[in-house]
Design a protein around this motif. Structure first.
Motif, mmCIF file in Angstrom:
data_model
loop_
_atom_site.group_PDB
_atom_site.id
_atom_site.type_symbol
_atom_site.label_atom_id
_atom_site.label_comp_id
_atom_site.label_asym_id
_atom_site.label_seq_id
_atom_site.Cartn_x
_atom_site.Cartn_y
_atom_site.Cartn_z
ATOM 1 N N VAL A 151 0.853 -1.186 0.000
ATOM 2 C CA VAL A 151 0.000 0.000 0.000
ATOM 3 C C VAL A 151 0.890 1.237 0.000
ATOM 4 O O VAL A 151 1.831 1.332 0.795
ATOM 5 C CB VAL A 151 -0.927 0.020 1.241
ATOM 6 C CG1 VAL A 151 -1.718 1.310 1.316
ATOM 7 C CG2 VAL A 151 -1.847 -1.179 1.241
ATOM 8 N N LYS A 152 0.615 2.178 -0.906
ATOM 9 C CA LYS A 152 1.343 3.451 -0.908
ATOM 10 C C LYS A 152 0.718 4.350 0.156
ATOM 11 O O LYS A 152 -0.473 4.605 0.148
ATOM 12 C CB LYS A 152 1.262 4.129 -2.274
ATOM 13 C CG LYS A 152 1.978 5.481 -2.303
ATOM 14 C CD LYS A 152 1.901 6.150 -3.649
ATOM 15 C CE LYS A 152 0.487 6.624 -3.876
ATOM 16 N NZ LYS A 152 0.314 7.491 -5.031
ATOM 17 N N ASN A 153 1.547 4.825 1.084
ATOM 18 C CA ASN A 153 1.095 5.724 2.138
ATOM 19 C C ASN A 153 1.231 7.186 1.729
ATOM 20 O O ASN A 153 0.403 8.008 2.097
ATOM 21 C CB ASN A 153 1.894 5.499 3.429
ATOM 22 C CG ASN A 153 1.830 4.062 3.882
ATOM 23 O OD1 ASN A 153 0.789 3.436 3.878
ATOM 24 N ND2 ASN A 153 2.981 3.513 4.236
ATOM 25 N N SER A 154 2.312 7.505 1.018
ATOM 26 C CA SER A 154 2.540 8.895 0.607
ATOM 27 C C SER A 154 3.425 8.938 -0.632
ATOM 28 O O SER A 154 4.203 8.027 -0.886
ATOM 29 C CB SER A 154 3.182 9.706 1.741
ATOM 30 O OG SER A 154 4.425 9.161 2.115
ATOM 31 N N ASP A 155 3.271 10.019 -1.391
ATOM 32 C CA ASP A 155 4.064 10.244 -2.598
ATOM 33 C C ASP A 155 5.392 10.900 -2.262
ATOM 34 O O ASP A 155 5.540 11.513 -1.202
ATOM 35 C CB ASP A 155 3.314 11.170 -3.563
ATOM 36 C CG ASP A 155 2.125 10.491 -4.220
ATOM 37 O OD1 ASP A 155 2.254 9.315 -4.606
ATOM 38 O OD2 ASP A 155 1.078 11.143 -4.350
ATOM 39 N N LEU A 156 6.331 10.812 -3.186
ATOM 40 C CA LEU A 156 7.586 11.554 -3.104
ATOM 41 C C LEU A 156 7.299 12.964 -3.613
ATOM 42 O O LEU A 156 6.989 13.151 -4.783
ATOM 43 C CB LEU A 156 8.667 10.879 -3.950
ATOM 44 C CG LEU A 156 10.025 11.570 -4.044
ATOM 45 C CD1 LEU A 156 10.643 11.748 -2.660
ATOM 46 C CD2 LEU A 156 10.958 10.754 -4.944
ATOM 47 N N LEU A 157 7.349 13.941 -2.708
ATOM 48 C CA LEU A 157 7.032 15.333 -3.031
ATOM 49 C C LEU A 157 8.209 16.218 -2.645
ATOM 50 O O LEU A 157 8.640 16.211 -1.496
ATOM 51 C CB LEU A 157 5.784 15.800 -2.277
ATOM 52 C CG LEU A 157 4.500 15.004 -2.515
ATOM 53 C CD1 LEU A 157 3.407 15.458 -1.553
ATOM 54 C CD2 LEU A 157 4.046 15.157 -3.956
ATOM 55 N N PHE A 158 8.699 16.983 -3.599
ATOM 56 C CA PHE A 158 9.833 17.868 -3.349
ATOM 57 C C PHE A 158 9.411 19.261 -2.925
ATOM 58 O O PHE A 158 10.219 20.013 -2.400
ATOM 59 C CB PHE A 158 10.736 17.945 -4.584
ATOM 60 C CG PHE A 158 11.495 16.677 -4.839
ATOM 61 C CD1 PHE A 158 12.687 16.425 -4.184
ATOM 62 C CD2 PHE A 158 11.011 15.737 -5.720
ATOM 63 C CE1 PHE A 158 13.398 15.253 -4.408
ATOM 64 C CE2 PHE A 158 11.708 14.558 -5.963
ATOM 65 C CZ PHE A 158 12.898 14.316 -5.302
ATOM 66 N N GLY A 159 8.167 19.650 -3.174
ATOM 67 C CA GLY A 159 7.691 20.971 -2.768
ATOM 68 C C GLY A 159 7.764 21.996 -3.876
ATOM 69 O O GLY A 159 7.777 21.663 -5.066
ATOM 70 N N ASP A 160 7.834 23.259 -3.476
ATOM 71 C CA ASP A 160 7.811 24.393 -4.403
ATOM 72 C C ASP A 160 9.165 25.085 -4.443
ATOM 73 O O ASP A 160 9.845 25.188 -3.418
ATOM 74 C CB ASP A 160 6.743 25.403 -3.968
ATOM 75 C CG ASP A 160 5.352 24.786 -3.922
ATOM 76 O OD1 ASP A 160 5.082 23.853 -4.698
ATOM 77 O OD2 ASP A 160 4.534 25.241 -3.096
ATOM 78 N N PHE A 161 9.517 25.600 -5.636
ATOM 79 C CA PHE A 161 10.826 26.207 -5.845
ATOM 80 C C PHE A 161 10.718 27.467 -6.687
ATOM 81 O O PHE A 161 9.791 27.616 -7.474
ATOM 82 C CB PHE A 161 11.759 25.234 -6.581
ATOM 83 C CG PHE A 161 12.000 23.971 -5.840
ATOM 84 C CD1 PHE A 161 13.064 23.869 -4.960
ATOM 85 C CD2 PHE A 161 11.164 22.883 -5.999
ATOM 86 C CE1 PHE A 161 13.286 22.697 -4.254
ATOM 87 C CE2 PHE A 161 11.368 21.712 -5.298
ATOM 88 C CZ PHE A 161 12.435 21.617 -4.425
ATOM 89 N N ILE A 162 11.695 28.321 -6.541
ATOM 90 C CA ILE A 162 11.944 29.406 -7.488
ATOM 91 C C ILE A 162 13.211 29.006 -8.224
ATOM 92 O O ILE A 162 14.250 28.755 -7.596
ATOM 93 C CB ILE A 162 12.116 30.760 -6.777
ATOM 94 C CG1 ILE A 162 10.831 31.140 -6.055
ATOM 95 C CG2 ILE A 162 12.521 31.832 -7.784
ATOM 96 C CD1 ILE A 162 10.945 32.372 -5.187
ATOM 97 N N ALA A 163 13.099 28.902 -9.550
ATOM 98 C CA ALA A 163 14.245 28.460 -10.348
ATOM 99 C C ALA A 163 15.369 29.479 -10.266
ATOM 100 O O ALA A 163 15.135 30.685 -10.131
ATOM 101 C CB ALA A 163 13.829 28.265 -11.804
#
Length: 142
Positions: A11-23
């Motif tokens: 079962v997948k509990n959570s995704d791999l999330l990197f968040g928000d960025f300013i390039a």
């Protein structure tokens, strides 16, 4: 003697999330640490500005005390901007449990939790937008 084991479920509990960025104006690398769940800037001048950040998490359930080893099917993927063709690379996937081990013995309830982290590569002047992709993991059950 005969022995019958339960099939393993994942079962997948959570995704791999990197968040928000300013390039930034240079190549930038950020690592999501699989064990701690911390986002670490490794290089470049892009700026992390928060947003949802998490390591991926999976729970395997099977026969108590059986060996269950997590593996990745690829070491890098391209994530693609929604509505566009621009990409960023996610690579160096890191697999493990809270102690950093990829190979585990299922507990008395027949469960083990695995975490996945990786490195996000943001290009210079990366086009703004939401980037998505998928990766695969397998759990080898013994």
């Amino acid at each position: 003697m005969a022995s019958v084991s339960r099939s393993i479920t994942i079962v997948k509990n959570s995704d791999l999330l990197f968040g928000d960025f300013i390039a930034g104006t240079t190549n930038s690398n950020f690592r999501m640490h699989a064990v701690t769940g911390n986002l670490i800037q490794q290089s470049g001048d892009a700026v992390s500005i928060g947003g949802a950040q998490s390591r991926a998490s999976f729970t395997a359930t099977g026969t108590p005390f059986a060996q269950a080893n997590i593996r990745r099917s690829q070491n890098s993927i391209n994530i693609v901007r929604d509505g566009g063709t621009e990409t960023m690379r996610v690579d160096n996937f890191w697999l493990g449990n809270s102690g950093g081990l990829r190979d585990q013995i299922l507990d008395a309830a027949g469960q083990a939790t695995y975490f996945v982290g990786g490195r996000l590569r943001i290009g210079p002047n990366q086009v703004a937008g939401t980037y998505r992709g998928t990766f695969e993991v397998t759990i080898e059950y013994q």
